[in-house]
Design a protein around this motif. Structure first.
Motif, PDB file in Angstrom:
ATOM      1  N   SER A 127       0.836  -1.203   0.000  1.00 38.53           N
ATOM      2  CA  SER A 127       0.000   0.000   0.000  1.00 38.53           C
ATOM      3  C   SER A 127       0.866   1.246   0.000  1.00 38.53           C
ATOM      4  O   SER A 127       2.084   1.190   0.181  1.00 38.53           O
ATOM      5  CB  SER A 127      -0.902  -0.002   1.236  1.00 38.53           C
ATOM      6  N   CYS A 128       0.221   2.396  -0.209  1.00 36.73           N
ATOM      7  CA  CYS A 128       0.903   3.681  -0.070  1.00 36.73           C
ATOM      8  C   CYS A 128      -0.064   4.679   0.562  1.00 36.73           C
ATOM      9  O   CYS A 128      -1.267   4.420   0.646  1.00 36.73           O
ATOM     10  CB  CYS A 128       1.436   4.192  -1.407  1.00 36.73           C
ATOM     11  N   PHE A 129       0.470   5.802   1.018  1.00 34.76           N
ATOM     12  CA  PHE A 129      -0.305   6.820   1.719  1.00 34.76           C
ATOM     13  C   PHE A 129      -0.134   8.139   0.985  1.00 34.76           C
ATOM     14  O   PHE A 129       0.970   8.697   0.948  1.00 34.76           O
ATOM     15  CB  PHE A 129       0.183   6.939   3.165  1.00 34.76           C
ATOM     16  N   ALA A 130      -1.200   8.643   0.384  1.00 36.00           N
ATOM     17  CA  ALA A 130      -1.131   9.813  -0.488  1.00 36.00           C
ATOM     18  C   ALA A 130      -1.738  11.039   0.194  1.00 36.00           C
ATOM     19  O   ALA A 130      -2.934  11.309   0.066  1.00 36.00           O
ATOM     20  CB  ALA A 130      -1.834   9.535  -1.816  1.00 36.00           C
ATOM     21  N   MET A 131      -0.898  11.784   0.897  1.00 41.84           N
ATOM     22  CA  MET A 131      -1.338  13.012   1.555  1.00 41.84           C
ATOM     23  C   MET A 131      -0.543  14.213   1.048  1.00 41.84           C
ATOM     24  O   MET A 131      -1.109  15.247   0.701  1.00 41.84           O
ATOM     25  CB  MET A 131      -1.192  12.897   3.070  1.00 41.84           C
ATOM     26  N   THR A 132       0.777  14.110   0.973  1.00 44.61           N
ATOM     27  CA  THR A 132       1.648  15.238   0.655  1.00 44.61           C
ATOM     28  C   THR A 132       1.428  15.756  -0.761  1.00 44.61           C
ATOM     29  O   THR A 132       1.218  14.979  -1.697  1.00 44.61           O
ATOM     30  CB  THR A 132       3.116  14.824   0.820  1.00 44.61           C
ATOM     31  N   GLU A 133       1.495  17.084  -0.899  1.00 50.64           N
ATOM     32  CA  GLU A 133       1.346  17.722  -2.209  1.00 50.64           C
ATOM     33  C   GLU A 133       2.510  18.677  -2.451  1.00 50.64           C
ATOM     34  O   GLU A 133       3.035  19.302  -1.515  1.00 50.64           O
ATOM     35  CB  GLU A 133       0.018  18.475  -2.284  1.00 50.64           C
ATOM     36  N   ARG A 134       2.886  18.803  -3.700  1.00 45.52           N
ATOM     37  CA  ARG A 134       4.074  19.580  -4.060  1.00 45.52           C
ATOM     38  C   ARG A 134       3.929  21.061  -3.732  1.00 45.52           C
ATOM     39  O   ARG A 134       4.877  21.699  -3.271  1.00 45.52           O
ATOM     40  CB  ARG A 134       4.360  19.407  -5.561  1.00 45.52           C
ATOM     41  N   ASP A 135       2.778  21.633  -3.959  1.00 42.19           N
ATOM     42  CA  ASP A 135       2.597  23.079  -3.811  1.00 42.19           C
ATOM     43  C   ASP A 135       2.045  23.474  -2.448  1.00 42.19           C
ATOM     44  O   ASP A 135       1.665  24.632  -2.241  1.00 42.19           O
ATOM     45  CB  ASP A 135       1.668  23.593  -4.911  1.00 42.19           C
ATOM     46  N   VAL A 136       1.988  22.518  -1.529  1.00 44.29           N
ATOM     47  CA  VAL A 136       1.453  22.773  -0.189  1.00 44.29           C
ATOM     48  C   VAL A 136       2.482  22.292   0.828  1.00 44.29           C
ATOM     49  O   VAL A 136       3.087  21.232   0.654  1.00 44.29           O
ATOM     50  CB  VAL A 136       0.116  22.029   0.028  1.00 44.29           C
ATOM     51  N   SER A 137       2.688  23.052   1.896  1.00 47.43           N
ATOM     52  CA  SER A 137       3.640  22.651   2.925  1.00 47.43           C
ATOM     53  C   SER A 137       3.279  21.277   3.478  1.00 47.43           C
ATOM     54  O   SER A 137       2.167  21.057   3.963  1.00 47.43           O
ATOM     55  CB  SER A 137       3.645  23.670   4.069  1.00 47.43           C
ATOM     56  N   GLY A 138       4.236  20.355   3.415  1.00 47.04           N
ATOM     57  CA  GLY A 138       3.993  19.020   3.939  1.00 47.04           C
ATOM     58  C   GLY A 138       3.798  19.006   5.437  1.00 47.04           C
ATOM     59  O   GLY A 138       3.251  18.051   5.993  1.00 47.04           O
ATOM     60  N   ALA A 139       4.255  20.052   6.113  1.00 45.39           N
ATOM     61  CA  ALA A 139       4.098  20.133   7.557  1.00 45.39           C
ATOM     62  C   ALA A 139       2.707  20.610   7.966  1.00 45.39           C
ATOM     63  O   ALA A 139       2.385  20.638   9.151  1.00 45.39           O
ATOM     64  CB  ALA A 139       5.152  21.074   8.134  1.00 45.39           C
ATOM     65  N   ASP A 140       1.875  20.972   6.987  1.00 46.53           N
ATOM     66  CA  ASP A 140       0.533  21.480   7.295  1.00 46.53           C
ATOM     67  C   ASP A 140      -0.498  20.804   6.396  1.00 46.53           C
ATOM     68  O   ASP A 140      -0.892  21.354   5.356  1.00 46.53           O
ATOM     69  CB  ASP A 140       0.486  22.996   7.106  1.00 46.53           C
TER      70      ASP A 140
END
Length: 399
Positions: A127-140
């Motif tokens: 499986s994988c977990f798809a939350m992070t986006e390139r144009d958005v701070s990964g910390a938020d």
């Protein structure tokens, strides 16, 4: 007050894990294929040996096939498994599957548990977990832009995700998308289960990274009117952030536990080479600079270990360990990099070569300052919580 000692039963399990690591896992490292891991003909027999020794998927409760022995035991076990990049995979505790199984166990429907959770635990699928986006701070994660809109009996997902680990080997993704943009920031997003190969689910590229041991790569993916059944919602609508935090907290301390294994192995390599390598007619170990390297590393590893086990103990006791987890996340990342760097320095050109695991450890370790929240964010979390606790404790004095 604190007792981090394993029971007799737990010590027997830890001894079995050490033996498997030393006799089977370390020798298998030479067969690693970058971005893929071990070939199945080598991996599967090792995993079966772990299962036969009752050590498989230790992070899960007994009811679903794990050990259910608590976070302190997990800390002691992961300290052993973390000494090789292969350890978690061989023992059924590899990310991102570990965090995904924990979410599915707590939020999945009976149908989702049968279709997704049980096969992942058995290592039949990944499986994988798809939350992070390139144009958005990964910390938020409250700022994510991917959306999911209800259309009859389906959800329609649109958006792009970035740095999705293991997507290259996964059969499904847990995707976080905004379902109610007008809600409070922490209630806008929802999680969904999306099978790889679903129309509109596009794999764009595997992003090249500094390290080369990560299975399944780190992918950029895109959703173009990707339609999934309404039953594929994971948990309740608006619970995405809550589930993400539930997943990431244990994930952060698991990283810290495994870093101990890397530190310990690097430290042992440092000691071994310092004793046998001679310069100017005597062993490196006789020189004060090398002795300082050894002493500093020993003190810092001990501090990291105690901090990690203390946070694990707090979790076992049902306490709020967010401050302690944040503390060990940024401090452990620093010590991990420092210890490996000293070990390389002691080895000289040999440490820079691929003839020891140190250069690989070093490249992989740099990411520890970034993933699951950058050091700077965790420092802010720790500082704010200490300030808040101090104000509450001394409210009368400060008035």
């Amino acid at each position: 007050m604190y007792n981090f000692s394993p029971t007799i039963e737990q010590e027997e399990l830890l001894a079995k894990a050490r033996k498997i690591m030393e006799e089977d896992v370390y020798p298998a490292e030479k067969h690693i294929i970058p971005g893929v891991g071990l070939p199945n003909e080598i991996l599967k027999p090792l995993q079966q040996k772990v299962k036969d020794q009752n050590l498989w998927a230790a992070h899960l409760p007994k009811s679903i096939g794990g050990l259910g022995l608590g976070n302190v035991f997990l800390g002691l076990l992961n300290e052993i498994l973390g000494s090789s990049v292969l350890g978690p995979r061989v023992f059924g505790t590899a990310a991102p599957d570990t965090g995904n199984t924990e979410i599915l166990l707590k939020a999945g429907t009976p149908e989702q548990i049968e279709k997704y959770l049980k096969p992942v635990i058995a290592d039949e699928i990944r499986s994988c977990f798809a939350m992070t986006e390139r144009d958005v701070s990964g910390a938020d994660p409250t700022g994510i832009q991917t959306t999911a809109v209800r259309d009859g009996n389906e959800w329609v997902i649109n958006g792009e995700k970035w740095f999705i680990s293991n997507a290259g080997l996964a059969q499904f993704a847990i995707v976080m998308a905004v379902t109610n943009p007008d809600a409070a920031p922490h209630e806008r997003a929802t999680m969904f289960l999306v099978d790889m190969g679903t129309p509109g689910f596009e794999m764009i590229r595997d992003i090249g990274t500094m390290g080369d041991f990560s299975e399944g790569g780190h992918w950029e993916i895109k959703f173009n009117n990707c339609r999934i059944p309404k039953e594929n919602i994971l948990g309740k609508e608006g619970e995405g952030f809550k589930l993400a935090q539930m997943r990431l907290g244990p994930g952060r301390i698991t990283h810290a536990m495994r870093w101990l294994g890397v530190m310990n192995r690097s430290f042992d390599l440092m000691l071994d080479y310092a004793l046998k390598r001679k310069t100017r007619g005597k062993p490196l170990a006789d020189f004060q600079t090398i002795q300082n390297f050894i002493a500093d590393s020993a003190a810092e590893i001990s501090a990291c270990r105690l901090m990690t086990l203390h946070a694990a103990w707090m979790m076992d006791e049902g306490g709020d360990a967010r401050k302690e987890i944040a503390l060990i996340k940024f401090y452990g990342a620093k010590i991990l990099n420092d210890v490996i760097s000293r070990a390389i320095q002691v080895h000289g050109s040999l440490g820079y070569s691929k003839d020891t695991p140190l250069e690989g450890f070093y490249r992989e370790a740099r990411a520890a300052h970034i993933y699951d929240g950058p050091d700077e964010v965790h420092r802010v979390v720790v500082a704010k919580r200490y300030l808040k606790e101090y104000k509450n404790r001394n409210s009368d004095v400060l008035v």
